[in-house]
Design a protein around this motif. Sequence first.
Motif, PDB file in Angstrom:
ATOM      1  N   ASP A  57      27.788  23.448 -18.192  1.00 39.57           N
ATOM      2  CA  ASP A  57      26.865  22.633 -17.763  1.00 39.57           C
ATOM      3  C   ASP A  57      25.240  23.402 -18.149  1.00 39.57           C
ATOM      4  N   PRO A  58      24.323  22.436 -18.766  1.00 37.41           N
ATOM      5  CA  PRO A  58      23.161  22.968 -19.130  1.00 37.41           C
ATOM      6  C   PRO A  58      21.990  23.307 -18.130  1.00 37.41           C
ATOM      7  N   ASN A  59      22.616  22.488 -16.827  1.00 37.06           N
ATOM      8  CA  ASN A  59      21.919  22.708 -15.482  1.00 37.06           C
ATOM      9  C   ASN A  59      22.050  23.961 -14.723  1.00 37.06           C
ATOM     10  N   LEU A  60      23.124  24.612 -15.439  1.00 38.08           N
ATOM     11  CA  LEU A  60      23.252  25.690 -14.614  1.00 38.08           C
ATOM     12  C   LEU A  60      23.290  27.041 -15.398  1.00 38.08           C
ATOM     13  N   PRO A  61      21.988  27.679 -15.432  1.00 33.99           N
ATOM     14  CA  PRO A  61      21.599  28.685 -16.543  1.00 33.99           C
ATOM     15  C   PRO A  61      22.504  30.037 -16.210  1.00 33.99           C
ATOM     16  N   ASP A  62      22.610  30.451 -14.909  1.00 34.70           N
ATOM     17  CA  ASP A  62      23.084  31.592 -14.388  1.00 34.70           C
ATOM     18  C   ASP A  62      24.870  31.543 -14.850  1.00 34.70           C
ATOM     19  N   TRP A  63      25.447  30.536 -15.223  1.00 30.83           N
ATOM     20  CA  TRP A  63      26.862  30.255 -15.603  1.00 30.83           C
ATOM     21  C   TRP A  63      26.942  30.315 -17.081  1.00 30.83           C
ATOM     22  N   LYS A  64      26.353  31.437 -17.758  1.00 27.77           N
ATOM     23  CA  LYS A  64      26.735  31.268 -19.191  1.00 27.77           C
ATOM     24  C   LYS A  64      26.860  32.814 -19.421  1.00 27.77           C
ATOM     25  N   PHE A  65      27.419  33.019 -20.613  1.00 25.49           N
ATOM     26  CA  PHE A  65      27.673  34.683 -21.150  1.00 25.49           C
ATOM     27  C   PHE A  65      26.612  35.205 -21.695  1.00 25.49           C
ATOM     28  N   PRO A  66      26.172  36.497 -21.532  1.00 27.72           N
ATOM     29  CA  PRO A  66      26.930  37.429 -20.744  1.00 27.72           C
ATOM     30  C   PRO A  66      27.042  37.044 -18.750  1.00 27.72           C
ATOM     31  N   PHE A  67      28.086  36.871 -18.198  1.00 27.67           N
ATOM     32  CA  PHE A  67      28.132  36.421 -17.028  1.00 27.67           C
ATOM     33  C   PHE A  67      28.248  37.444 -16.014  1.00 27.67           C
ATOM     34  N   ARG A  68      27.596  37.888 -14.971  1.00 35.07           N
ATOM     35  CA  ARG A  68      27.738  38.811 -13.964  1.00 35.07           C
ATOM     36  C   ARG A  68      28.839  38.209 -12.911  1.00 35.07           C
ATOM     37  N   SER A  69      29.669  38.666 -13.091  1.00 33.77           N
ATOM     38  CA  SER A  69      31.173  38.053 -11.934  1.00 33.77           C
ATOM     39  C   SER A  69      31.182  38.950 -10.889  1.00 33.77           C
ATOM     40  N   GLY A  70      31.974  38.316  -9.740  1.00 38.92           N
ATOM     41  CA  GLY A  70      32.041  38.852  -8.549  1.00 38.92           C
ATOM     42  C   GLY A  70      31.122  38.315  -7.527  1.00 38.92           C
ATOM     43  N   TYR A  71      31.717  37.895  -6.235  1.00 36.40           N
ATOM     44  CA  TYR A  71      30.692  37.629  -5.095  1.00 36.40           C
ATOM     45  C   TYR A  71      31.306  38.161  -3.844  1.00 36.40           C
ATOM     46  N   SER A  72      31.784  39.646  -3.733  1.00 36.33           N
ATOM     47  CA  SER A  72      32.127  40.007  -2.596  1.00 36.33           C
ATOM     48  C   SER A  72      31.987  41.444  -2.679  1.00 36.33           C
ATOM     49  N   ALA A  73      31.240  42.061  -1.772  1.00 42.04           N
ATOM     50  CA  ALA A  73      31.183  43.582  -2.001  1.00 42.04           C
ATOM     51  C   ALA A  73      30.726  44.011  -0.514  1.00 42.04           C
ATOM     52  N   ALA A  74      30.721  45.540  -0.473  1.00 45.64           N
ATOM     53  CA  ALA A  74      30.002  46.377   0.600  1.00 45.64           C
ATOM     54  C   ALA A  74      29.583  47.709   0.261  1.00 45.64           C
TER      55      ALA A  74
END
Length: 344
Positions: A57-74
Motif C-alpha cells: 500500500d503506497p499510502n502506508l510509508p511505515d509499512w515498507k522495508f526496512p521494517f521495525r517489527s513488534g508492538y508489545s514491550a515493557a
Amino acid sequence: MVVARQAVITEPFKAGVREVQLADPAPNQILIAAEYSAISAGTELAVYTGTHQWLKDPNLPDWKFPFRSGYSAAGRVLKVGLDFPGGFHEGDRVSFPGNHASAELLTVGHERCRVWKMPDNLSFEKGAIACIARYGLGASVRVGLTLGRSAAVLGLGIIGQFALRCLITAGASPVIGIDAVRMRRDAALAAGADFAIDPNAGDTRQRLSGFLGCRGAEIVADATGIPDAVPVAMSLASDAGQVVVVGSPRGQAKDVNFYDDLHRRYIEVTGAHGNMLFEPSHVKLAGNWDIHKAQMWLLRSLAAGRLSLAGLVTHTIEPEQLGEAYEGLLKDKDHYLGVLVKWK
C-alpha cells in the motif's frame, strides 16, 4: 542522547539489528528503555515473509522495508518531556506498544504513544506481552456476557492462547482449545482449558458437541488468521451462538453458506481487532471498554495471576536471534509459541 539498538526486517526472510541515536525528549515526548519485548507471530511473520497486504500500500510509508517489527514491550522511563501527560517520572516501570528496540522515543499524537504504569509485583517479562494479549481479550469483550457460557477457540497461536485464557479469566465455562499442534493444546490445558481437540484426529464438530453434550459452543473465537477458517468457526457455534474473529484473516473466505449456516441458525459473526475494538468510536460496542481500561485489566490480571501464562513463553532470545525465532515460529510450531526478546 541515547544510542539504541533496533531490530529490523530488512527484506523478506532477513532480519538484523542496527544502532541509532535518540535525542533527549522534546516537551511532548517520553523516552523509555525496554527490558523485554514480545513477538506477535501473526503480524510479524506476515511482514517477514513479505505477504502482509499493507507492504504493497503506497499510502502506508511505515509499512515498507526496512521494517521495525513488534508492538508489545515493557521497561523503565528514562526521561519525560515537560508537557507529556500521565504523571510519569524517571524510573517508572511501564508497559507500552514498543517495537523490538532497546529504547523508544514516543511522541504525543502518534498512534503508538500509549504508556501504562505496571503494578509493582508484575515482572517485565509478563508486562512485555500485555499489548499482544489485548488482541485475544477482544473475544471476551466483544461477546458481552461470558460467565458460564461455553466457549471454543480455533487456533492456539499467541493470539488464540490469550483469547482462551481471557475467556477462562472472564468466567466462560467450559472452554475448549482447538489446534493441530500438540504443544499448543498442552499449553492451553496448562492454562486451565477444560478440553483440547486435534482437528486432524477426527470430526471436530462431533468431538466438540460430544464433549459439550449439545450442538456447538455458545462462543467461538477464531484466532487462526485464515479466511477459510471462518466458515469452520461458524459450524462449531451453537444455534444463536456468537463467532468472534480475533486473528486477522488476510484474504477472502470461500464457500460460506450464509442462508443455512448463518441466517437460519441465527449466528452472530463479528470482528474484534485489538486496536479498532477499543477506539473511541467503538466504546459502546465494546461495553464501555477503551484501550486504557483493557490494558490496565490485563496488567492487573497478569500481576494477580488470574490470567495464566502457563506453557506460553517457550523462548527468550537476544535481539540478534530475531530471524532465527521467526524461522522457528514459521517452521517449528511443535516447539515455538511465545517468544520474548531480552534487551537488558
